[in-house]
Design an enzyme around this catalytic site. Structure first.
Site, PDB file in Angstrom:
ATOM      1  N   ILE A 105       0.862  -1.181   0.000  1.00 35.10           N
ATOM      2  CA  ILE A 105       0.000   0.000   0.000  1.00 35.10           C
ATOM      3  C   ILE A 105       0.897   1.229   0.000  1.00 35.10           C
ATOM      4  O   ILE A 105       1.813   1.347   0.824  1.00 35.10           O
ATOM      5  CB  ILE A 105      -0.931  -0.030   1.227  1.00 35.10           C
ATOM      6  CG1 ILE A 105      -1.901  -1.222   1.078  1.00 35.10           C
ATOM      7  CG2 ILE A 105      -1.704   1.274   1.355  1.00 35.10           C
ATOM      8  CD1 ILE A 105      -2.552  -1.635   2.347  1.00 35.10           C
ATOM      9  N   LEU A 106       0.656   2.102  -0.955  1.00 37.15           N
ATOM     10  CA  LEU A 106       1.497   3.301  -1.080  1.00 37.15           C
ATOM     11  C   LEU A 106       0.960   4.405  -0.186  1.00 37.15           C
ATOM     12  O   LEU A 106      -0.229   4.739  -0.246  1.00 37.15           O
ATOM     13  CB  LEU A 106       1.518   3.757  -2.545  1.00 37.15           C
ATOM     14  CG  LEU A 106       2.282   2.794  -3.463  1.00 37.15           C
ATOM     15  CD1 LEU A 106       1.879   3.007  -4.921  1.00 37.15           C
ATOM     16  CD2 LEU A 106       3.789   2.954  -3.295  1.00 37.15           C
ATOM     17  N   HIS A 114      -6.413  -4.926 -10.261  1.00 32.71           N
ATOM     18  CA  HIS A 114      -6.876  -5.663  -9.079  1.00 32.71           C
ATOM     19  C   HIS A 114      -7.741  -6.844  -9.531  1.00 32.71           C
ATOM     20  O   HIS A 114      -8.629  -6.672 -10.369  1.00 32.71           O
ATOM     21  CB  HIS A 114      -7.668  -4.737  -8.150  1.00 32.71           C
ATOM     22  CG  HIS A 114      -8.051  -5.417  -6.890  1.00 32.71           C
ATOM     23  ND1 HIS A 114      -7.153  -5.669  -5.871  1.00 32.71           N
ATOM     24  CD2 HIS A 114      -9.230  -5.964  -6.494  1.00 32.71           C
ATOM     25  CE1 HIS A 114      -7.761  -6.324  -4.902  1.00 32.71           C
ATOM     26  NE2 HIS A 114      -9.021  -6.513  -5.258  1.00 32.71           N
TER      27      HIS A 114
END
Ligand code: GAR
Length: 197
Positions: A91-92, A108
């Site tokens: 997760i950024l 996704h």
């Protein structure tokens, strides 16, 4: 010519499909580099196509933000038009997302907003879905929540397990990604508009 940096964490079959497309002189995008958060097996595909790669490992930094800053500076150095997350399993943080929005897009393996997170295929199977699929979306500060660019449906067979279903989804993902990057390059998909800018 649209310039692209792709980030991966895994086997990189989507990356391979995009590299193959970019190798065609008639395709309107060019892969500048491939990045990863680890020594992912998929980095081999970059080597295969003579594309440079870089690895920025989170465990080498004391905070997620510091890691993201170095990842971002690797990308900024290349100044790409588009950043593709193709199986990038981190997760950024917002310091990364905010500086590139809406130029980061993510594949996704579910029909979002259903089944966000790291186990989308398993979760769809466990929920007894008859149809699942894949989604391409702009990355925002949430987890798999950003504006949707495109999606493809995949029927779930009674004989499917997580692996067989994921392989079918990945076949759709590869086609969707190659087509969407072309459309972005040709101005038929406007990320600024989709992203609400
Ligand atoms: C793809 O199915 C992608 O959608 C998924 O990882 C796979 C990577 O496959 N991404 C996520 O689950 C992100 N939440 P690949 O390495 O063969 O391209």
């Amino acid at each position: 010519m649209l310039s692209v940096v792709t980030l991966i964490s895994g086997s990189g079959s989507n990356l391979q499909a995009l590299l193959k497309a970019c190798d065609n002189p008639l395709y309107p995008a060019k892969m500048l580099a491939v990045g990863s958060d680890k020594a992912a097996s998929g980095l081999f595909h970059a080597e295969e196509y003579g594309v440079p790669s870089f690895v920025v490992e989170p465990h080498r930094f004391s905070t997620k933000e510091q890691w993201a800053e170095v990842l971002a500076s690797n990308i900024n150095h290349l100044n790409p038009d588009l950043i593709v997350l193709a199986g990038f399993m981190r997760i950024l943080p917002t310091n990364f997302v905010d500086q590139f929005y809406p130029k980061v897009i993510n594949l996704h393996p579910s029909l979002l907003p259903k089944f966000p997170g790291a186990h989308a295929v398993r979760d769809a199977l466990a929920a007894g879905e008859k149809t699942t699929g894949c989604t391409l979306h702009v990355v925002d500060a949430g987890v798999d929540t950003g504006p949707i660019i495109d999606f493809r449906q995949v029927p779930v067979e009674s004989t499917d397990d997580e692996h067989s279903l994921h392989e079918k989804i990945k076949t759709e993902e590869r086609a969707m990604l190659v087509e969407a990057v072309r459309s972005i390059a040709e101005g038929k998909i406007d990320l600024e508009e989709i992203g609400g800018n």
